[in-house]
Design a protein around this motif. Sequence first.
Motif, PDB file in Angstrom:
ATOM      1  N   SER A  42      16.981 -23.127 -27.095  1.00 36.50           N
ATOM      2  CA  SER A  42      15.632 -22.570 -27.084  1.00 36.50           C
ATOM      3  C   SER A  42      15.275 -21.998 -25.716  1.00 36.50           C
ATOM      4  N   GLY A  43      15.920 -22.528 -24.666  1.00 36.13           N
ATOM      5  CA  GLY A  43      15.645 -22.063 -23.316  1.00 36.13           C
ATOM      6  C   GLY A  43      16.809 -21.291 -22.731  1.00 36.13           C
ATOM      7  N   ARG A  44      16.952 -21.385 -21.425  1.00 30.99           N
ATOM      8  CA  ARG A  44      17.984 -20.635 -20.719  1.00 30.99           C
ATOM      9  C   ARG A  44      19.370 -21.185 -21.019  1.00 30.99           C
ATOM     10  N   LEU A  45      20.341 -20.300 -21.130  1.00 29.89           N
ATOM     11  CA  LEU A  45      21.731 -20.705 -21.325  1.00 29.89           C
ATOM     12  C   LEU A  45      22.237 -21.418 -20.077  1.00 29.89           C
ATOM     13  N   THR A  46      23.003 -22.479 -20.277  1.00 31.43           N
ATOM     14  CA  THR A  46      23.608 -23.201 -19.157  1.00 31.43           C
ATOM     15  C   THR A  46      25.111 -23.302 -19.379  1.00 31.43           C
ATOM     16  N   PHE A  47      25.871 -23.357 -18.274  1.00 24.83           N
ATOM     17  CA  PHE A  47      27.327 -23.352 -18.360  1.00 24.83           C
ATOM     18  C   PHE A  47      27.926 -24.275 -17.310  1.00 24.83           C
ATOM     19  N   THR A  48      29.128 -24.726 -17.598  1.00 23.86           N
ATOM     20  CA  THR A  48      29.941 -25.391 -16.587  1.00 23.86           C
ATOM     21  C   THR A  48      31.300 -24.697 -16.582  1.00 23.86           C
ATOM     22  N   LEU A  49      31.922 -24.625 -15.421  1.00 23.69           N
ATOM     23  CA  LEU A  49      33.238 -24.002 -15.335  1.00 23.69           C
ATOM     24  C   LEU A  49      34.266 -24.857 -16.056  1.00 23.69           C
ATOM     25  N   GLU A  50      35.121 -24.208 -16.836  1.00 20.67           N
ATOM     26  CA  GLU A  50      36.109 -24.943 -17.631  1.00 20.67           C
ATOM     27  C   GLU A  50      37.222 -25.509 -16.755  1.00 20.67           C
ATOM     28  N   THR A  51      37.648 -26.727 -17.069  1.00 23.22           N
ATOM     29  CA  THR A  51      38.715 -27.369 -16.295  1.00 23.22           C
ATOM     30  C   THR A  51      39.899 -27.788 -17.157  1.00 23.22           C
ATOM     31  N   ASN A  52      39.735 -27.805 -18.491  1.00 28.24           N
ATOM     32  CA  ASN A  52      40.834 -28.229 -19.363  1.00 28.24           C
ATOM     33  C   ASN A  52      41.954 -27.186 -19.361  1.00 28.24           C
ATOM     34  N   ASP A  53      43.181 -27.645 -19.527  1.00 24.90           N
ATOM     35  CA  ASP A  53      44.339 -26.753 -19.493  1.00 24.90           C
ATOM     36  C   ASP A  53      44.945 -26.501 -20.869  1.00 24.90           C
ATOM     37  N   ASP A  54      44.590 -27.286 -21.857  1.00 23.45           N
ATOM     38  CA  ASP A  54      45.320 -27.182 -23.131  1.00 23.45           C
ATOM     39  C   ASP A  54      44.386 -27.171 -24.337  1.00 23.45           C
ATOM     40  N   ASP A  55      43.183 -26.640 -24.196  1.00 19.70           N
ATOM     41  CA  ASP A  55      42.246 -26.599 -25.310  1.00 19.70           C
ATOM     42  C   ASP A  55      42.116 -25.217 -25.929  1.00 19.70           C
ATOM     43  N   CYS A  56      43.066 -24.338 -25.672  1.00 22.66           N
ATOM     44  CA  CYS A  56      42.970 -22.968 -26.171  1.00 22.66           C
ATOM     45  C   CYS A  56      43.456 -22.883 -27.624  1.00 22.66           C
ATOM     46  N   ASP A  57      42.581 -22.446 -28.509  1.00 23.56           N
ATOM     47  CA  ASP A  57      42.989 -22.189 -29.889  1.00 23.56           C
ATOM     48  C   ASP A  57      43.577 -20.799 -30.026  1.00 23.56           C
ATOM     49  N   ALA A  58      43.240 -19.918 -29.102  1.00 25.15           N
ATOM     50  CA  ALA A  58      43.826 -18.577 -29.026  1.00 25.15           C
ATOM     51  C   ALA A  58      43.978 -18.236 -27.558  1.00 25.15           C
ATOM     52  N   GLY A  59      44.882 -17.309 -27.279  1.00 26.24           N
ATOM     53  CA  GLY A  59      45.161 -16.979 -25.885  1.00 26.24           C
ATOM     54  C   GLY A  59      46.172 -17.943 -25.299  1.00 26.24           C
ATOM     55  N   GLY A  60      45.946 -18.367 -24.076  1.00 22.50           N
ATOM     56  CA  GLY A  60      46.880 -19.254 -23.380  1.00 22.50           C
ATOM     57  C   GLY A  60      47.619 -18.504 -22.287  1.00 22.50           C
ATOM     58  N   VAL A  61      48.447 -19.225 -21.564  1.00 23.59           N
ATOM     59  CA  VAL A  61      49.170 -18.650 -20.428  1.00 23.59           C
ATOM     60  C   VAL A  61      49.951 -17.409 -20.863  1.00 23.59           C
ATOM     61  N   GLY A  62      49.787 -16.331 -20.118  1.00 20.57           N
ATOM     62  CA  GLY A  62      50.479 -15.082 -20.409  1.00 20.57           C
ATOM     63  C   GLY A  62      49.652 -14.080 -21.188  1.00 20.57           C
ATOM     64  N   SER A  63      48.476 -14.487 -21.689  1.00 17.73           N
ATOM     65  CA  SER A  63      47.650 -13.577 -22.473  1.00 17.73           C
ATOM     66  C   SER A  63      46.546 -12.984 -21.601  1.00 17.73           C
ATOM     67  N   SER A  64      46.250 -11.724 -21.814  1.00 16.23           N
ATOM     68  CA  SER A  64      45.187 -11.050 -21.051  1.00 16.23           C
ATOM     69  C   SER A  64      43.880 -10.998 -21.808  1.00 16.23           C
ATOM     70  N   GLY A  65      43.902 -11.387 -23.080  1.00  8.45           N
ATOM     71  CA  GLY A  65      42.688 -11.380 -23.873  1.00  8.45           C
ATOM     72  C   GLY A  65      42.866 -12.168 -25.153  1.00  8.45           C
ATOM     73  N   CYS A  66      41.764 -12.645 -25.713  1.00 10.77           N
ATOM     74  CA  CYS A  66      41.804 -13.366 -26.980  1.00 10.77           C
ATOM     75  C   CYS A  66      40.422 -13.289 -27.610  1.00 10.77           C
ATOM     76  N   SER A  67      40.323 -13.762 -28.849  1.00  8.84           N
ATOM     77  CA  SER A  67      39.039 -13.719 -29.534  1.00  8.84           C
ATOM     78  C   SER A  67      38.978 -14.762 -30.640  1.00  8.84           C
ATOM     79  N   THR A  68      37.763 -15.118 -31.025  1.00  2.46           N
ATOM     80  CA  THR A  68      37.485 -15.914 -32.212  1.00  2.46           C
ATOM     81  C   THR A  68      36.509 -15.082 -33.054  1.00  2.46           C
ATOM     82  N   ASP A  69      36.006 -15.660 -34.124  1.00  2.00           N
ATOM     83  CA  ASP A  69      35.019 -14.929 -34.921  1.00  2.00           C
ATOM     84  C   ASP A  69      33.718 -14.733 -34.140  1.00  2.00           C
TER      85      ASP A  69
END
Length: 208
Positions: free
Chosen positions: A145-172
């Motif tokens: 309802s208010g301002r968007l908030t974010f934290t910088l990502e630190t996990n290394d293995d939570d990618c459902d798409a993309g990953g090391v070697g990819s320059s771009g990815c997408s979900t729906d």
Amino acid sequence: MRIIKKFSKYLTVILFVLISCNQNESADIDLSQRLGPDFIKIDTDSGATVFSPEKGQIILDFKHENERKYFRFQTDEVFNKESLTEESLYYLEGTLITKMDSKVLILTIDKNKIINIIDEFSENEYLLVEGYGLAYHKKLKSPPSGRLTFTLETNDDDCDAGGVGSSGCSTDDCSVDCRAGYYSCCEENNMVNDKCYCKQDKTLAGPG
């Protein structure tokens, strides 16, 4: 003495006219004509709110047809501005361009790819910010309802798409483009908002 006062008065008037002309020139820029057909035009409902929630990120938060969306730009540059853009945003792979505070705001992960676009503007017409990741979140499952908030990502293995070697990815719900030296990561989530972002490719680093 009178001559000096008159000269100062005339000089002040001339400077005022020059500044006004420069401001009007920036305000009259037609981005749709300058950028050409390759850019995707996104018409917001009432402009995008631009802010930096923390160092390393610039957010453009907006509504399109009453649905909340946002761009997230990852950068090493300091960005202390907070403002509202004009209604139209122009998006091309890795680059976002709009007008803010009578200047053209250019966010890009590779200025060499758009150098011909940058050359269309004089130096006083634009603000260029370089970064390493541009994500477009076109759908929010649970918009706050208010301002968007974010934290910088630190996990290394939570990618459902993309990953090391990819320059771009997408979900729906989101997509991201990354600069060389970084890889894309897209996390899907059924309950909360998907995440699309870039991380430094440590496999390219030299020996320590």
